[in-house]
Design a protein around this motif. Structure first.
Motif, PDB file in Angstrom:
ATOM      1  N   VAL A 273       0.911  -1.190   0.160  1.00 12.10           N
ATOM      2  CA  VAL A 273       0.090  -0.040   0.105  1.00 12.10           C
ATOM      3  C   VAL A 273       0.703   1.397  -0.043  1.00 12.10           C
ATOM      4  O   VAL A 273       1.757   1.424   0.817  1.00 12.10           O
ATOM      5  N   ASP A 274       0.444   2.180  -0.930  1.00 13.14           N
ATOM      6  CA  ASP A 274       1.085   3.524  -0.966  1.00 13.14           C
ATOM      7  C   ASP A 274       0.501   4.385   0.536  1.00 13.14           C
ATOM      8  O   ASP A 274      -0.651   4.494   0.266  1.00 13.14           O
ATOM      9  N   PRO A 275       1.419   4.782   1.192  1.00 15.70           N
ATOM     10  CA  PRO A 275       1.003   5.232   2.430  1.00 15.70           C
ATOM     11  C   PRO A 275       0.248   6.575   2.371  1.00 15.70           C
ATOM     12  O   PRO A 275      -0.498   7.063   3.064  1.00 15.70           O
ATOM     13  N   VAL A 276       1.004   7.142   1.306  1.00 15.05           N
ATOM     14  CA  VAL A 276       0.333   8.704   1.053  1.00 15.05           C
ATOM     15  C   VAL A 276      -1.053   8.601   0.639  1.00 15.05           C
ATOM     16  O   VAL A 276      -1.839   9.390   1.130  1.00 15.05           O
ATOM     17  N   THR A 277      -1.577   7.885  -0.576  1.00 16.35           N
ATOM     18  CA  THR A 277      -2.654   7.904  -1.011  1.00 16.35           C
ATOM     19  C   THR A 277      -3.733   6.988  -0.352  1.00 16.35           C
ATOM     20  O   THR A 277      -5.022   6.861  -0.740  1.00 16.35           O
ATOM     21  N   GLY A 278      -3.069   5.900   0.467  1.00 17.55           N
ATOM     22  CA  GLY A 278      -3.783   4.603   0.792  1.00 17.55           C
ATOM     23  C   GLY A 278      -4.315   3.660  -0.209  1.00 17.55           C
ATOM     24  O   GLY A 278      -5.281   2.939   0.014  1.00 17.55           O
ATOM     25  N   ALA A 279      -3.523   3.711  -1.440  1.00 16.47           N
ATOM     26  CA  ALA A 279      -4.031   2.918  -2.596  1.00 16.47           C
ATOM     27  C   ALA A 279      -3.177   1.739  -2.677  1.00 16.47           C
ATOM     28  O   ALA A 279      -1.896   1.879  -2.852  1.00 16.47           O
ATOM     29  N   PRO A 280      -3.698   0.308  -2.739  1.00 14.72           N
ATOM     30  CA  PRO A 280      -2.794  -0.832  -2.850  1.00 14.72           C
ATOM     31  C   PRO A 280      -2.308  -0.666  -4.531  1.00 14.72           C
ATOM     32  O   PRO A 280      -2.911  -0.556  -5.333  1.00 14.72           O
ATOM     33  N   VAL A 281      -0.802  -0.764  -4.561  1.00 12.98           N
ATOM     34  CA  VAL A 281      -0.245  -0.825  -5.709  1.00 12.98           C
ATOM     35  C   VAL A 281      -0.018  -2.286  -6.178  1.00 12.98           C
ATOM     36  O   VAL A 281       0.382  -2.691  -7.398  1.00 12.98           O
ATOM     37  N   ASN A 282      -0.250  -3.111  -5.151  1.00 11.79           N
ATOM     38  CA  ASN A 282      -0.116  -4.625  -5.499  1.00 11.79           C
ATOM     39  C   ASN A 282      -0.681  -5.439  -4.578  1.00 11.79           C
ATOM     40  O   ASN A 282      -0.753  -5.312  -3.333  1.00 11.79           O
ATOM     41  N   GLY A 283      -1.262  -6.657  -5.000  1.00 13.28           N
ATOM     42  CA  GLY A 283      -2.050  -7.416  -4.042  1.00 13.28           C
ATOM     43  C   GLY A 283      -1.669  -8.932  -4.667  1.00 13.28           C
ATOM     44  O   GLY A 283      -1.594  -9.026  -5.844  1.00 13.28           O
ATOM     45  N   GLU A 284      -2.098  -9.810  -3.472  1.00 10.93           N
ATOM     46  CA  GLU A 284      -1.789 -11.348  -3.788  1.00 10.93           C
ATOM     47  C   GLU A 284      -2.665 -12.107  -2.706  1.00 10.93           C
ATOM     48  O   GLU A 284      -2.721 -11.604  -1.583  1.00 10.93           O
TER      49      GLU A 284
END
Length: 335
Positions: free
Chosen positions: A224-235
């Motif tokens: 998770v990108d801590p600035v936007t809170g958006a996951p950039v990868n998931g598994e």
């Protein structure tokens, strides 16, 4: 003139110093929000995977299983809920569509996720559901809050319809971004049958009457990108079973329905990372760049104001030229 200039600079110094915390603590919580009309599609794949062959009622290895996840903002519903909730609300109509290597549908699970546009906290309203079942979410799903913290969060699992902690496991670097790694393990849990079955004419109610049950476990991982809170990868390391399967004529009492390591497809990872890199600049402007910039600018203006004031009071500083007082005319001499 110097004293007047120092007063003007002092006023600007106070203005920028006051604007700095206002941007960070007042403007940012109100301006940073998820748009209600957002649309996002993500493709995940399990290569290889184990999948139930319904023609033979046995599990077999397949080269690939594909999961297409879509999130579509429902603007009409969000505006309707906002009128009663009195705050900015986002409504996501989500769909997880699973298809086998032959392109045929394995399962599809629709969701309606309603949350606060600023904090991402769930908002409970009519229509909140998973696969047609009414739910009351606790915690986050799909997205973390802006300025994610290094701590555990409650994360909602759509299969079990329950929430449990997703643990912060450390900070990593992913594609040039500093990200927080989170991990959640859902133990074996009995879960409902999907409303839409892959075999026509078979309903969840018919399967339930046989006594057969569906069980599920997963290990969920997010970067998770801590600035936007958006996951950039998931598994996800995902596994589903049918138990008491002999009731349906299957050779074994426990049959694997699906098992595999589900990963985000490479082209979608690249697209999400590029999108997050552009969005995080806007968040940093309100939380870091502008507040700190205005604070340093205010300090510099204050220092310049004090310097000018000191120069105007320094001994020996030439004063401004003033016109001499007029000399009165001499009195007339008496004759």
């Amino acid at each position: 003139m110097r004293r007047r200039a120092s007063l003007v600079l002092l006023a600007f110094a106070v203005f920028f110093a006051a604007l700095s915390p206002l941007l960070r603590w007042y403007a940012f919580p109100r301006l940073a929000k998820i748009p209600p009309n957002q649309y996002q599609e993500t493709v995940l794949e399990a290569k290889p995977a184990t999948l139930l062959d319904y023609s033979t009622l046995t599990a077999k290895k397949v080269d690939k299983l594909t999961i297409v996840q879509t999130l579509k903002g429902n603007v009409e519903e969000s505006e309707k809920i906002e009128r009663s909730a009195g705050r900015d609300v986002v409504v996501w109509d989500a769909l997880s569509y699973v298809q086998g290597p032959d392109g045929k549908m394995v399962s599809k699970i629709p969701e309606r996720y309603i949350f606060d546009a600023h904090s991402q906290a769930p908002v409970h309203a009519t229509g909140e559901m998973v696969d047609g079942d009414q739910v009351s979410r606790k915690g986050i799903e799909y997205k973390w809050p802006f300025l994610t913290e290094k701590r555990d969060y409650e994360y909602f699992d759509a299969q079990t319809r329950t929430s449990s902690p997703i643990h912060y496991k450390g900070t990593q670097t992913f594609r040039g971004l500093k990200v927080y790694y989170f991990e959640q393990t859902v133990p074996w849990t009995k879960v409902p049958m999907p409303k839409t079955m892959p075999i026509k004419g078979i309903t969840p109610e018919q399967i339930a009457k046989t006594g057969m049950t569906r069980w599920y476990t997963t290990k969920r991982m997010f970067w998770v990108d801590p600035v936007t809170g958006a996951p950039v990868n998931g598994e996800e390391i995902h596994r589903e079973e049918m138990r008491n399967a002999k009731a349906m004529g299957m050779p074994k009492d426990t049959v694997t329905v699906f098992a595999g390591d589900v990963k985000m497809r490479e082209d979608y990872i690249a697209s999400i990372v590029d999108q997050v890199k552009s969005q995080r600049v806007l968040v940093l402007l309100l939380t870091s760049y502008l507040p700190w910039g205005f604070l340093f600018l205010g300090a510099a203006l204050l220092a310049l104001s004090l310097w000018l004031e000191a120069r105007s009071r320094r001994p020996g500083t030439p004063r401004a030229h003033t016109a001499p007082e007029p000399v009165p005319d001499p009195e007339p001499t008496p004759a």
